[in-house]
Design a protein around this motif. Sequence first.
Motif, PDB file in Angstrom:
ATOM      1  N   MET A 243       4.215   3.601   7.905  1.00 27.27           N
ATOM      2  CA  MET A 243       4.693   4.633   6.989  1.00 27.27           C
ATOM      3  C   MET A 243       5.734   4.059   6.020  1.00 27.27           C
ATOM      4  O   MET A 243       5.720   4.369   4.827  1.00 27.27           O
ATOM      5  N   ILE A 244       6.615   3.214   6.525  1.00 27.65           N
ATOM      6  CA  ILE A 244       7.615   2.582   5.656  1.00 27.65           C
ATOM      7  C   ILE A 244       6.959   1.634   4.658  1.00 27.65           C
ATOM      8  O   ILE A 244       7.290   1.634   3.466  1.00 27.65           O
ATOM      9  N   THR A 245       6.007   0.816   5.121  1.00 31.47           N
ATOM     10  CA  THR A 245       5.460  -0.238   4.264  1.00 31.47           C
ATOM     11  C   THR A 245       4.290   0.218   3.400  1.00 31.47           C
ATOM     12  O   THR A 245       4.048  -0.366   2.344  1.00 31.47           O
ATOM     13  N   CYS A 246       3.567   1.255   3.834  1.00 33.44           N
ATOM     14  CA  CYS A 246       2.328   1.647   3.143  1.00 33.44           C
ATOM     15  C   CYS A 246       2.172   3.160   2.951  1.00 33.44           C
ATOM     16  O   CYS A 246       1.188   3.589   2.352  1.00 33.44           O
ATOM     17  N   GLY A 247       3.097   3.960   3.457  1.00 30.23           N
ATOM     18  CA  GLY A 247       2.865   5.398   3.554  1.00 30.23           C
ATOM     19  C   GLY A 247       2.869   6.156   2.245  1.00 30.23           C
ATOM     20  O   GLY A 247       2.308   7.250   2.161  1.00 30.23           O
ATOM     21  N   MET A 248       3.498   5.598   1.229  1.00 23.02           N
ATOM     22  CA  MET A 248       3.574   6.273  -0.072  1.00 23.02           C
ATOM     23  C   MET A 248       2.744   5.513  -1.112  1.00 23.02           C
ATOM     24  O   MET A 248       3.135   5.347  -2.265  1.00 23.02           O
ATOM     25  N   TYR A 249       1.572   5.046  -0.666  1.00 20.58           N
ATOM     26  CA  TYR A 249       0.666   4.298  -1.526  1.00 20.58           C
ATOM     27  C   TYR A 249       1.406   3.082  -2.104  1.00 20.58           C
ATOM     28  O   TYR A 249       2.240   2.493  -1.447  1.00 20.58           O
ATOM     29  N   ASN A 250       1.088   2.718  -3.358  1.00 17.96           N
ATOM     30  CA  ASN A 250       1.774   1.551  -3.917  1.00 17.96           C
ATOM     31  C   ASN A 250       3.068   1.935  -4.627  1.00 17.96           C
ATOM     32  O   ASN A 250       3.504   1.296  -5.584  1.00 17.96           O
ATOM     33  N   GLU A 251       3.708   2.996  -4.101  1.00 13.97           N
ATOM     34  CA  GLU A 251       5.075   3.353  -4.451  1.00 13.97           C
ATOM     35  C   GLU A 251       5.966   3.265  -3.203  1.00 13.97           C
ATOM     36  O   GLU A 251       7.108   3.721  -3.197  1.00 13.97           O
ATOM     37  N   ALA A 256      11.115   3.438  -0.215  1.00 11.55           N
ATOM     38  CA  ALA A 256      11.956   2.864   0.835  1.00 11.55           C
ATOM     39  C   ALA A 256      13.356   2.558   0.297  1.00 11.55           C
ATOM     40  O   ALA A 256      14.359   2.761   0.982  1.00 11.55           O
ATOM     41  N   ILE A 257      13.427   2.091  -0.927  1.00  7.10           N
ATOM     42  CA  ILE A 257      14.720   1.798  -1.534  1.00  7.10           C
ATOM     43  C   ILE A 257      15.492   3.082  -1.851  1.00  7.10           C
ATOM     44  O   ILE A 257      16.688   3.192  -1.597  1.00  7.10           O
ATOM     45  N   TRP A 310      20.656   9.192   5.153  1.00  8.90           N
ATOM     46  CA  TRP A 310      19.635   9.088   6.179  1.00  8.90           C
ATOM     47  C   TRP A 310      18.849   7.782   6.131  1.00  8.90           C
ATOM     48  O   TRP A 310      18.077   7.487   7.053  1.00  8.90           O
ATOM     49  N   SER A 311      18.992   7.011   5.082  1.00  4.48           N
ATOM     50  CA  SER A 311      18.179   5.803   4.943  1.00  4.48           C
ATOM     51  C   SER A 311      18.300   4.900   6.184  1.00  4.48           C
ATOM     52  O   SER A 311      19.389   4.730   6.743  1.00  4.48           O
ATOM     53  N   LEU A 312      17.201   4.342   6.586  1.00  2.00           N
ATOM     54  CA  LEU A 312      17.180   3.408   7.716  1.00  2.00           C
ATOM     55  C   LEU A 312      17.834   2.071   7.360  1.00  2.00           C
ATOM     56  O   LEU A 312      18.118   1.272   8.242  1.00  2.00           O
ATOM     57  N   PHE A 313      18.062   1.853   6.063  1.00  2.50           N
ATOM     58  CA  PHE A 313      18.415   0.485   5.643  1.00  2.50           C
ATOM     59  C   PHE A 313      19.869   0.345   5.294  1.00  2.50           C
ATOM     60  O   PHE A 313      20.549   0.723   4.727  1.00  2.50           O
TER      61      PHE A 313
END
Length: 313
Positions: A243-251, A256-257, A310-313
């Motif tokens: 979900m983090i790497t691919c969940g929002m298509y190529n956005e 994530a940022i 809430w960001s994980l990063f």
Amino acid sequence: MSAEWNELQTQLPVWLEASRQRAASGKVAAYIPELANAPADALGMTICDGHQQALTAGDCGLQFTLQSISKVFTLLLALMDQGEEGVFAKVGMEPTGDNFNSMLKLELVDPGIPFNPLINAGAIAVSSLIHGATPAEKINRIAAFFQELAGDAALKINEAVYLSETKTAHRNRSLAYFLKANGVLEDVDVEEVLEVYFKHCSIEVNCMHLARMALVLAFDGADPVSGRQLVPRRYVQIAKTFMITCGMYNESGAFAIRAGLPAKSGVSGGILALVPGKYGIGVIGPALNSKGNSTAGVHLLETVSNAFDWSLF
């Protein structure tokens, strides 16, 4: 009740109305004709916590089909049926950088398997891995799994959307036959696999259903409402990573940022997101940007995530 929850109650309706203005810059999906009927200016959000509390704002009662959001949960079911080795023999673990319905890398890269389970080719391959002797048996198992996660035994397929997808799915059909030629769809009937795929994409939900499904992921596969472990923790870990790497298509990188949350979108305008250990979130905003994500929904998630760090990063 926490200070954060109190602030959410106060601010969410305000933030939602501010984000609703972003819908004007998007367009409702029309390549599946039935989806074109959705109200372009709609926006709703539901947030569920682990204490059986829920916040709702905007048009969260609107019904819509899961579309690509379903791919997260068919992946989980396939992992439960086949294990990691069985699933990742057929699909990869990498983002593509291409559109969700692209077949480019299937021919350019060896081995010719889909890059990940959240693009269309990958989700079609995953659909073939779910146990069941017939398409009806497979979809019944998928529907029962989704119903359990959403806490609603009444979830059903929107037949009009399913038929609309079936009639217009020329690219998905091409992808599936390409997968057959590449040996990804072995010993299966392509049209039967597509039937399962189109039907799980056409299961109808609302924001509360999405938030409840997301809540199970937020609590590592355990349903905090029933107290039952519905999915093994390891498989939820895999799904959240995708979900983090691919969940929002190529956005996905930009999201994530800007928001830093595991999320999965669908071309109906739905977004499922979660705050690990805290919240499940369901969003609907049918007007999409050029990447296929809800314009207003993405803005609202970014606003709320940034407000509470809430960001994980």
